[in-house]
Design a protein around this motif. Structure first.
Motif, PDB file in Angstrom:
ATOM      1  N   VAL A 266      50.711 122.849  10.340  1.00 36.47           N
ATOM      2  CA  VAL A 266      50.446 122.523   8.940  1.00 36.47           C
ATOM      3  C   VAL A 266      49.470 121.361   8.841  1.00 36.47           C
ATOM      4  N   ALA A 267      48.377 121.589   8.129  1.00 32.77           N
ATOM      5  CA  ALA A 267      47.387 120.524   7.969  1.00 32.77           C
ATOM      6  C   ALA A 267      47.746 119.639   6.779  1.00 32.77           C
ATOM      7  N   ALA A 268      48.219 120.248   5.705  1.00 31.75           N
ATOM      8  CA  ALA A 268      48.545 119.451   4.520  1.00 31.75           C
ATOM      9  C   ALA A 268      49.567 120.203   3.677  1.00 31.75           C
ATOM     10  N   VAL A 269      50.400 119.464   2.987  1.00 29.81           N
ATOM     11  CA  VAL A 269      51.383 120.062   2.083  1.00 29.81           C
ATOM     12  C   VAL A 269      51.257 119.417   0.713  1.00 29.81           C
ATOM     13  N   GLY A 270      51.314 120.234  -0.328  1.00 28.09           N
ATOM     14  CA  GLY A 270      51.381 119.710  -1.691  1.00 28.09           C
ATOM     15  C   GLY A 270      52.542 120.378  -2.385  1.00 28.09           C
ATOM     16  N   TYR A 271      52.748 120.013  -3.619  1.00 23.83           N
ATOM     17  CA  TYR A 271      53.843 120.650  -4.356  1.00 23.83           C
ATOM     18  C   TYR A 271      53.479 120.686  -5.829  1.00 23.83           C
ATOM     19  N   VAL A 272      54.050 121.637  -6.542  1.00 23.86           N
ATOM     20  CA  VAL A 272      53.820 121.685  -7.992  1.00 23.86           C
ATOM     21  C   VAL A 272      55.093 122.089  -8.720  1.00 23.86           C
TER      22      VAL A 272
END
Ligand SMILES: Nc1ncnc2c1ncn2[C@@H]1O[C@H](COP(=O)(O)OP(=O)(O)O)[C@@H](O)[C@H]1O
Ligand SMILES: [Mg+2]
Lengths: 380, 233
Positions: free
Chosen positions: A79-85
């Protein structure tokens, strides 16, 4: 006069009939243009990425996931990056003026999908100035006539505030453009910290995590690994590519692609039958005249070209009109509905137009071509 | 006067029969006919004697069952449909009893039709159309539509269309059959002019003995063969 002018004059000899034919062809291609634009457009997922993964609850897209899951996802080396919404749906002023808000961490969104959304460090910095700042997508801003610095109030359909109200107030910090014309920008991005602090229920939960894998990683394998990770937890997950995600989202309501194809297919078949039937009669009425033309020295091929020219003319005018109307419709209402009448869609429509024109003319043209002159003369 | 001119149309041993209700009806059984270049022949005969059939064979839109049919250097009986269409476009003009003009085309456009089959520029076509419309006395009517015109005028459009590509042969099937005496005489006068001054070979089918008088000679078709009418010059 030219050969084509002759075909055109033939087409216009019964103007009402010709106009009706053209209108029905125009309507068919208007429908085609709109539905193809829909499938091609942002809602049709053309702009969605295959690489970026969305993690939602296996129990359904509206089931919240605890924020605490994020470090476990981020811990995967692929995983390079995680975001959330968290999604908030509501309206502005009147109930049918629906807008969608995705509340997240702007820095993380930039890292995960900055390119796809058209986010820039400057925009992220702008939204960072105050908790109630939002970034508005280009399509939404244009549709609403919003400017940077303006204050807007969105009345949420379901997300109540802790203070009992449902009105969420924001100040526009910037406009994001999306990667290209097919990107859906009919929504706005708010700050999760603001929304989360003010909401009445569901604190510290999100609707989805968004994951960008490292380059070279197979997204499908990573998706399986994430779902395995949470398989036995209280909140099992379902991880899909953004594209699959959107397609599944649309399929919640119906298999749009299939329905669109059926409707358009039915319209086309009906249209083709009406037009072929009309053309066959129109040409049969002229059997005698075609005999006259042959007597003057027009070859079989010339007659064939004349009749195909006539049907192509009718299709070109009718279909052209329908496509122009479709284009206008996508320009006027396109962004809100996610319609994009792109060049490939247009090219395909023109190809269909030409094919239908030729197919329609083929039968009457073939008949006219074959009828011997002597027999044609005996029809009167 | 016809003996010393090279034969232009030659039919020999032409047979033609039609199947009518299961029965073969013979129209010609061994027809021989020679028409020299520059002739103007009236063909007369009772209804059903085969006048139109003869004309259709000369036009290459019907073909003999057997025998030879030569016009100029072309063996029509041996040509396929495409070749005959091309031959018609270049060598023959045809005038119909009921004019057979196209209603959606103006006078000039009707006349221009055969020229669409020739490699001519728009300007050349226009010049030729103007010239023949002038010849048939309809110069001022180019932009009008034939449906609004008298029978005599429509037939003159028909003649203009038949000669616009300057063919050597003119075939007329009862060209005055639908006209009053005065209009008929005008049309016949015009055909005689085309024969005398523009050297068109003309074969004209007619019922009208008066019309036949405009021709150089008259052939009577009876029971599938010709009888030449003797006439004082
Ligand atoms: N295409 C055809 N099929 C069957 N019979 C025909 C055809 N053309 C002509 N006939 C018949 O051949 C005979 C001669 O016809 P036609 O040449 O038109 O005579 P005319 O012009 O002298 O009145 C008539 O009996 C007619 O019915
Ligand atoms: Mg006849």
């Amino acid at each position: 006069m030219t050969f084509f002018a002759l075909a055109r004059k033939n087409a216009w000899r019964k103007p009402l009939r010709t106009v009706l034919l053209m209108v029905s062809i125009a309507v068919a291609f208007l429908i085609y243009g709109l539905t193809a634009s829909f499938l091609n457009g942002a809602q049709g997922t053309a702009g969605a990425s295959d690489d970026i993964l969305g993690v939602t609850s296996a129990g359904g897209r509206t089931q919240p996931l605890p924020m605490a899951m994020m470090p476990r996802i981020a811990a995967d080396p692929d995983v390079a990056a995680v975001g959330y919404v968290t999604r908030l749906r509501g309206f502005v002023d009147v109930e049918k003026n629906v807008v969608a808000i995705s509340a997240g961490d702007p820095d993380r969104l930039l890292a995960v999908n900055g390119k796809g959304l058209g986010l820039t460090p400057a925009l992220v910095e702008a939204i960072g100035q105050a908790r109630d700042k939002v970034l508005v997508g280009r399509a939404l801003a244009e549709a609403q006539g919003w400017r940077v610095g303006e204050r807007v109030a969105v009345t949420a359909f379901d997300m109540a505030r802790a203070d009992g109200g449902r009105d969420w107030r924001f100040e526009i910090a910037g406009i994001f453009e999306g990667e290209d014309a097919t990107t859906d920008t009919y929504f706005m991005i708010a700050r999760y910290d603001y929304v989360n602090a003010a909401r009445a229920r569901g604190k510290d939960t999100v609707d989805a995590f968004i994951v960008r894998p490292h380059a070279g990683v197979a997204p499908g394998e990573l998706a399986v690994r994430i779902d395995t990770l949470f398989a036995n937890s209280a909140t099992p997950t379902r991880t899909q590519s953004e594209k699959q995600f959107l397609e599944a989202f649309l399929r919640q309501y119906a298999d749009t692609g299939l329905i669109v194809n059926l409707v358009v297919g039915a319209a086309f078949v009906t249209l083709l039958m009406i037009v072929v039937n009309t053309m066959v009669f129109a040409v049969r009425e002229r059997t005698f005249e075609i005999g006259v033309l042959k007597t003057l020295g027009f070859s079989r091929r010339g007659i064939m070209a004349l009749i195909l020219g006539e049907t192509l003319f009718v299709f070109a005018v009718g279909g052209g009109l329908g496509l122009v109307l479709a284009k206008l419709a996508t320009l006027l209402a396109g962004p809100a509905l996610g319609l994009v009448l792109s060049l490939p869609v247009l090219a395909k429509a023109l190809a269909i137009l030409a094919a239908l024109g030729l197919a329609t003319g083929a039968l009457p043209a073939f008949n006219a071509m074959r009828t011997p002159i002597i027999k044609a003369f005996r029809t009167r | 006067m016809t003996e010393n001119i090279a034969p232009y149309i030659v039919l020999s041993g032409v047979r033609k029969a039609y199947r009518i209700g299961g029965e073969m009806i013979s129209i010609f059984s061994g027809l021989d006919l020679t028409i020299p270049q520059g002739d103007f022949v009236a063909v007369m005969g009772p209804s059903g004697s085969g006048k139109s059939t003869l004309l259709n064979m000369l036009a290459g839109i019907d073909s003999p069952d057997s025998g030879t049919l030569r016009i100029g250097t072309s063996r029509l009986d041996q040509m396929g449909e495409a070749a005959r269409a091309a031959w018609r476009a270049h060598n023959m003009g045809i005038v119909f009893q009921f004019y057979n003009l196209l209603p959606m085309l103006s006078v000039a456009e009707n006349v221009e039709l055969p020229l669409l089959l020739k490699p001519l520029s728009r300007k050349e076509r226009r010049l030729r159309v103007d010239k023949v419309l002038d010849l048939v006395g309809l110069a001022g009517r180019a932009k009008q539509y034939p449906a609004l015109m008298s029978g005599g005028q429509q037939q003159r459009i028909g003649i203009a269309r038949a000669i616009v590509s300057d063919p050597g042969l003119l075939l007329c099937d009862e060209p005055t059959g639908d006209l009053d005496r005065k209009s008929a005489d005008e049309v016949l006068e015009m055909l005689r002019f085309l024969n005398r001054h523009l050297q068109k070979t003309i074969v004209m089918v007619t019922h009208d003995p008066q019309a036949a008088l405009y021709a150089r000679r008259t052939l009577h078709l009876d029971k599938g063969d010709f009888v030449e009418e003797k006439r004082a010059a």
